[in-house]
Design a protein around this motif. Structure first.
Motif, PDB file in Angstrom:
ATOM      1  N   PHE A   1       3.841   6.501 -10.072  1.00  0.00           N
ATOM      2  CA  PHE A   1       4.538   5.857  -8.963  1.00  0.00           C
ATOM      3  C   PHE A   1       3.852   4.568  -8.499  1.00  0.00           C
ATOM      4  O   PHE A   1       4.519   3.628  -8.072  1.00  0.00           O
ATOM      5  N   ASP A   2       2.532   4.576  -8.525  1.00  0.00           N
ATOM      6  CA  ASP A   2       1.793   3.450  -7.935  1.00  0.00           C
ATOM      7  C   ASP A   2       1.155   2.515  -8.947  1.00  0.00           C
ATOM      8  O   ASP A   2       0.665   1.452  -8.582  1.00  0.00           O
ATOM      9  N   PHE A   3       1.110   2.920 -10.195  1.00  0.00           N
ATOM     10  CA  PHE A   3       0.402   2.085 -11.174  1.00  0.00           C
ATOM     11  C   PHE A   3       1.322   1.672 -12.321  1.00  0.00           C
ATOM     12  O   PHE A   3       1.595   0.498 -12.523  1.00  0.00           O
TER      13      PHE A   3
ATOM     14  N   PHE B   1       0.816  -1.216   0.000  1.00  0.00           N
ATOM     15  CA  PHE B   1       0.000   0.000   0.000  1.00  0.00           C
ATOM     16  C   PHE B   1       0.849   1.265   0.000  1.00  0.00           C
ATOM     17  O   PHE B   1       1.812   1.373   0.770  1.00  0.00           O
ATOM     18  N   ASP B   2       0.435   2.208  -0.803  1.00  0.00           N
ATOM     19  CA  ASP B   2       0.930   3.579  -0.690  1.00  0.00           C
ATOM     20  C   ASP B   2       0.308   4.174   0.591  1.00  0.00           C
ATOM     21  O   ASP B   2      -0.616   3.589   1.158  1.00  0.00           O
ATOM     22  N   VAL B   3       0.801   5.303   1.054  1.00  0.00           N
ATOM     23  CA  VAL B   3       0.266   5.901   2.284  1.00  0.00           C
ATOM     24  C   VAL B   3      -0.574   7.161   2.007  1.00  0.00           C
ATOM     25  O   VAL B   3      -1.794   7.148   2.150  1.00  0.00           O
ATOM     26  N   ASP B   4       0.084   8.247   1.598  1.00  0.00           N
ATOM     27  CA  ASP B   4      -0.635   9.512   1.409  1.00  0.00           C
ATOM     28  C   ASP B   4      -1.666   9.408   0.291  1.00  0.00           C
ATOM     29  O   ASP B   4      -1.336   9.057  -0.836  1.00  0.00           O
ATOM     30  N   GLY B   5      -2.896   9.704   0.615  1.00  0.00           N
ATOM     31  CA  GLY B   5      -3.966   9.633  -0.383  1.00  0.00           C
ATOM     32  C   GLY B   5      -4.528   8.236  -0.538  1.00  0.00           C
ATOM     33  O   GLY B   5      -5.519   8.030  -1.237  1.00  0.00           O
ATOM     34  N   THR B   6      -3.876   7.254   0.103  1.00  0.00           N
ATOM     35  CA  THR B   6      -4.317   5.863  -0.010  1.00  0.00           C
ATOM     36  C   THR B   6      -4.812   5.347   1.343  1.00  0.00           C
ATOM     37  O   THR B   6      -5.957   4.950   1.482  1.00  0.00           O
TER      38      THR B   6
HETATM   39 MG   LIG Z   1      -0.118   8.676  -2.602  1.00  0.00          MG
END
Ligand SMILES: [Mg+2]
Length: 229
Positions: free
Chosen positions: A182-184, A17-22
């Motif tokens: 960054f996340d996808f 998991f990402d943190v900020d916004g997630t």
């Molecule tokens: Mg984020």
């Protein structure tokens, strides 16, 4: 009744998991960076908050989130010549930490199903640890790309390292986060499955058809994907 999550057949072992916004909203980070720092700068320079804000913000933008310095509190405190500390700023805004409401129930289900849960964030480790305290117990590993590896998640090297340390293959990992690159894009490049979290779905980008099944509007979307029929 507990929701069933399908584990066999797809070989998934780890949820990242990402943190900020997630997991948490941007509220705390925004308060620290966009309120606390400009306020301290305004006080030091004897200028208005608005003037300080514009200056500080333009300095942030010059560096940008592709560079490691952008995430480092000490770098900015020093750059702006501020005597305030991270502890002071964190203490001031601790009431602004906001874990999204569905997060803990989703983590609980995944953990109970035997998945290993990890955090893969760009945020500095202090920001991560401070904000996730109530849900820290669900995670076996916490990775800060910037603090641990001196890089942002832009590099595929980051996700490769995460897999090595977690002792899994990329195809055994699902990563979830709210940053398109960054996340996808990046985790998929090394063979991870990724879900793009778009909490404000309707007002954002149009996802091309084939990626649509990998877009979720909150973390319950993950359980929906894996729930037994
Ligand atoms: Mg984020």
């Amino acid at each position: 009744m507990r929701r069933q999550v399908r584990k066999s057949g797809n070989g998934i072992k780890v949820f990242s998991f990402d943190v900020d916004g997630t997991l948490v909203s941007m509220r705390f980070a925004d308060c620290v960076w966009l309120q606390g720092i400009p306020e301290a700068y305004a006080a030091k320079e004897g200028v208005s908050f608005e003037q300080a804000f514009d200056f500080v913000k333009s300095e942030y933008d010059k560096i940008g989130d592709n560079r490691v310095e952008w995430y480092k509190m000490d770098y900015w405190l020093q750059k702006f010549g501020l005597s305030t500390t991270r502890e002071e700023l964190f203490g001031k805004y601790k009431g602004e930490v906001e874990i999204y409401e569905e997060v803990e129930s989703v983590l609980k289900v995944l953990k109970a199903e035997g998945f290993k849960l990890v955090i893969s964030s760009n945020a500095a480790i202090e920001f991560i640890e401070f904000q996730i305290r109530p849900i820290r117990k669900y995670f076996s590993l916490v990775f800060s790309a910037t603090s641990d590896f001196g890089a942002v998640k832009k590099s595929n090297g980051f996700y490769t390292r995460v897999c090595e340390i977690a002792d899994v293959k990329p195809h055994e990992v699902i990563h979830i986060g709210d940053h398109w690159v960054f996340d996808f894009v990046n985790p998929r490049e090394i063979g991870m499955t990724a879900y793009f979290l778009d909490r404000g779905r309707s007002r954002n980008r149009n996802i091309k058809g084939e990626d649509d099944e990998f877009v979720i509007s909150n973390l319950n979307g993950i359980l929906d994907k894996f729930r037994k029929r």
